[in-house]
Design an enzyme around this catalytic site. Structure first.
Site, short mmCIF file in Angstrom:
data_model
loop_
_atom_site.label_atom_id
_atom_site.label_comp_id
_atom_site.label_asym_id
_atom_site.label_seq_id
_atom_site.Cartn_x
_atom_site.Cartn_y
_atom_site.Cartn_z
CE1 TYR B 185 -1.26 -11.56 -5.43
CE2 TYR B 185 -3.52 -11.08 -4.82
CZ TYR B 185 -2.30 -10.66 -5.28
OH TYR B 185 -2.10 -9.33 -5.58
CE1 TYR B 235 0.09 -8.19 -2.98
CE2 TYR B 235 1.53 -6.60 -4.02
CZ TYR B 235 0.43 -7.42 -4.07
OH TYR B 235 -0.32 -7.49 -5.21
#
Lengths: 135, 290
Positions: B185, B235
């Protein structure tokens, strides 16, 4: 000109803190049982869960724990301040505050730099605790 | 739910018109609360505070982060779906880019885009009968220190990543040495460094030298964020790393496929991370092939 930046939302939890600020006092809760000085204000001590506390007034000195230099204004009110410094200041008594460093250029700020409170009276009811280098 | 027979297939999806609407900006402004009084907004500011403290405590900063941003951009250039496909970036480009909230520059930040991503979970038994070879969830771990940024003592590690990773590896019955690639992440470059550091790939401050050998890019010995990641592909919150790990294990990544196509090891085990708040929540997943 009217103040054009966001103001703190005063509520039952943070009222004592912001009233202290109006009198240029940084007031914190100190646990009556274990002595821990906490921020933000809470019903019980995060260390020992005791609900009794007394209020203490900070000396207003501490050091920069960390800081960031804003080069973009996410709110119109901060446009003229660019570049400006947001910092986490660790007070001598222990609590950490999110604040601004003023009175020096962003290049002069560093972690662990000693600072002292610099009050910014922004409305008749609200004074903001900012910090400047301790000389 | 799958094991109990309550359902047969579970769809995990994410979709957002973050670029063409104001919704992401609105959410981040609400997230600021009274921090807005001091001009502190959004996620970049919080991670900038964490990254600056890390620069004080150990060897890190732009000279470390440039390797992450540039390697992920190289991966994005092998991925036609990536927002940054066709936009190569050099170390010089990175170092001359503008600060958003110093010490974080524009390419240290994840993208804001429209789009979506989804994965489907079912039992291994059912998955064996499907058209594509499945990716298998071998281990999961979560740890959430949860303390807000001003009061946090773990902005420089170890965050929840360390325990989450230990739990996931132990459930999978593998060690870090068995890991062939990572999908981390990457809301910010610093998040990638700190996560890999907390996962134990290198010690505090050793990231610069670990990354500098081309370690995480195409042809590297530990490929990371092979779609370009949130920094250079798109994203989709935790679905960016999770879907990429799944696709890599399934062998569906074409030009960026791990293995001979990218002079990397064919992946049997991929480590996946997700992270929430300002380093306040962490989950880790080990995906493998059957």
């Amino acid at each position: 000109m009217a103040y054009n930046k966001p103001l703190p939302r005063v509520n039952g939890d943070n009222q004592e803190f912001w009233e202290g600020c109006r009198n240029h006092e940084l007031k914190f809760q100190q646990c009556a049982s274990c002595g821990h000085i906490r921020f933000p204000a809470s019903l019980v001590c995060p260390k020992c869960l005791c609900s009794d506390f007394q209020s203490i007034v900070s000396t207003g000195t501490g050091k920069v724990y960390t800081y960031a230099v804003y080069h973009v204004a996410f709110h119109q009110g901060f446009l003229e301040d660019l570049p400006y410094v947001v910092a986490v200041v660790e007070l001598q008594e222990g609590p950490r505050l999110l604040t601004n460093i003023v009175g020096c250029s962003p290049e002069e700020v560093s972690c662990e730099m000693p600072v002292t409170v610099a009050w910014e009276n922004v409305t008749p009811d609200i004074s903001l605790p900012m910090f400047k280098p301790l000389i | 739910m799958l094991d109990a027979g309550l359902c047969r297939y579970v769809l995990i999806s994410y979709g957002h018109n973050a670029f063409s609407s104001a919704s992401l900006f609105t959410m981040l402004m609400d997230f600021a609360g009274d921090d807005a009084v001091f001009g502190h907004f959004g996620a970049t500011g919080g991670y900038a505070l964490a990254a600056r403290r890390a620069m004080h405590e150990f060897n890190t900063g732009p000279q470390t982060w440039k390797h992450i941003a540039v390697a992920q951009r190289a991966w994005a250039n092998l991925n036609p779906h990536a927002m940054m496909h066709g936009k190569p970036m050099s170390f010089g480009d990175y170092l001359s880019s503008k600060y958003v909230v110093e010490p974080l520059r524009l390419p240290d930040n994840c993208l804001v885009n429209d789009g979506g991503r989804a994965v489907i979970i079912t039992t291994l038994e059912r998955a064996r009968d499907l058209r594509h070879r499945p990716a298998v969830i071998l281990g999961l771990g979560q740890h959430n220190p949860s303390v807000q940024v001003t009061q946090s003592g773990t902005l420089t590690g170890s965050t929840g990543a360390r325990k989450a990773c230990e739990t996931a590896l132990s459930m999978a019955g593998v060690t870090r040495d068995d890991v062939d690639a990572c999908q981390i992440y990457d809301c910010f470059t610093y998040t990638v460094e700190l996560t890999l550091q907390d996962y134990g790939f290198f010690g505090p401050g050793e990231g610069e030298s670990w990354f500098s050998e081309g370690t995480i890019g195409p042809g590297g010995r530990m490929p990371v964020n092979t779609s370009g990641g949130q920094l250079s592909e798109a994203y989709y919150m935790g679905l960016t790393p999770l879907s990429e790990a799944t696709m890599q294990i399934m062998g569906r990544c074409k030009d960026r496929q791990l293995g001979p196509a990218t002079q990397t090891k064919e992946p049997s085990i991929i480590l996946v991370s997700d992270n929430g708040g300002i380093l306040q929540a962490h989950s880790c997943c080990v995906l493998g092939r059957i």
